[in-house]
Design an enzyme around this catalytic site. Structure first.
Site, mmCIF file in Angstrom:
data_model
loop_
_atom_site.group_PDB
_atom_site.id
_atom_site.type_symbol
_atom_site.label_atom_id
_atom_site.label_comp_id
_atom_site.label_asym_id
_atom_site.label_seq_id
_atom_site.Cartn_x
_atom_site.Cartn_y
_atom_site.Cartn_z
ATOM 1 N N GLU A 179 -10.383 -6.157 7.203
ATOM 2 C CA GLU A 179 -10.495 -4.698 7.125
ATOM 3 C C GLU A 179 -9.454 -4.171 6.136
ATOM 4 O OE1 GLU A 179 -10.288 -0.861 10.070
ATOM 5 O OE2 GLU A 179 -10.141 -2.860 10.926
ATOM 6 N N HIS B 199 0.856 -1.192 0.000
ATOM 7 C CA HIS B 199 0.000 0.000 0.000
ATOM 8 C C HIS B 199 0.887 1.236 0.000
ATOM 9 C CE1 HIS B 199 -3.532 2.419 0.730
ATOM 10 N NE2 HIS B 199 -2.805 3.086 1.612
HETATM 11 C C1 GRF Z 1 1.113 0.608 -6.255
HETATM 12 O O1 GRF Z 1 1.311 1.953 -5.919
HETATM 13 C C2 GRF Z 1 0.699 -0.171 -5.036
HETATM 14 O O2 GRF Z 1 1.265 0.321 -3.859
HETATM 15 C C3 GRF Z 1 -0.787 0.032 -5.020
HETATM 16 O O3 GRF Z 1 -1.180 0.028 -6.361
HETATM 17 C C4 GRF Z 1 -0.082 0.424 -7.175
HETATM 18 C C5 GRF Z 1 0.131 -0.681 -8.157
HETATM 19 O O4 GRF Z 1 1.086 -0.350 -9.131
HETATM 20 N N1 GRF Z 1 -1.414 -0.991 -4.215
HETATM 21 P P1 GRF Z 1 1.721 -1.488 -10.026
HETATM 22 O O5 GRF Z 1 0.567 -2.152 -10.794
HETATM 23 O O6 GRF Z 1 2.435 -2.444 -9.146
HETATM 24 O O7 GRF Z 1 2.639 -0.763 -10.964
#
Ligand code: GRF
Length: 199
Positions: A146, A112
């Site tokens: 969650e 995240h």
């Molecule tokens: C990343 O910023 C990740 O942290 C979030 O969604 C984005 C996905 O980017 N969960 P990618 O598809 O890995 O380039």
């Protein structure tokens, strides 16, 4: 010793997926990326995965209508069929039901783009800028029911610099995501006990 087999769930460009696949190509990496699944048939990451020699499947939700659990049962069947031990969510833009979360408890990770518990949810970079924060970053955590709230496994911090745009800040965080996720997966993979052969 067999390495735990990892599946990566994506919905889009798959840059974190690519970082995980490339890291796992190193001989001493403690996990093997065996499968990529996208809920979007046109996710750019599917072709990238195939180009790197990893099996990549689209499992669209549409045929299952409103039955989100039925969609997840189809995903779960693909995971079980391939003897997957760990699931990494990497830009998988669909809320999971308790069914899949419970099935993979302790063995499903997510990345995240914020320093959780701060800024769960979407548009994290814009919200961090709007709040005038001095620091931002990314978090790898175990997935629980969650959203963006499971136990934190690893975090990386970046500075928010004067004049940063959302894009510039996102790119600075993404560099850290690509380093952090393979590290956190390796740490979990070293702890996972695989069932004995034939068990
Ligand atoms: C990343 O910023 C990740 O942290 C979030 O969604 C984005 C996905 O980017 N969960 P990618 O598809 O890995 O380039």
């Amino acid at each position: 010793m067999p390495k735990p087999r990892v599946a990566i769930l994506i919905s889009g460009r798959g840059s974190n997926m690519e970082a995980l696949i490339r890291a796992a190509r190193e001989a001493d990496y403690p996990a093997e990326v065996a499968l990529v699944i996208s809920n979007k048939e046109d996710a750019a990451g599917l072709e990238i995965a195939r180009g790197l020699g990893v099996e990549a499947l689209a499992v669209p939700a549409r045929p299952f209508g409103r039955d989100r659990e039925a969609h997840e049962r189809a995903i779960d069947a693909a995971l079980v069929e391939r003897n997957i031990a760990i699931v990494c969510l990497a830009g998988y833009m669909r809320l999971l039901t308790p069914y899949l979360v419970k099935r993979w408890a302790g063995r499903m990770l997510n990345i995240h783009p914020s320093l959780l518990p701060a800024y769960p949810g979407v548009d994290t970079h814009a919200r961090v800028l709007a709040a005038g924060e001095a620091a931002h970053g990314c978090t790898v955590h175990l997935v629980t029911e969650e959203m963006d709230a499971g136990p934190v496994l690893a975090q990386a911090r970046v500075a928010v610099l004067p004049g940063d745009s959302e894009q510039v800040l996102a790119a600075r965080v993404l560099v850290q995501e690509h380093r952090l996720y393979p590290e956190a997966l390796a740490a979990l993979a070293r702890k996972i006990r695989l069932p004995e052969a034939g068990a």
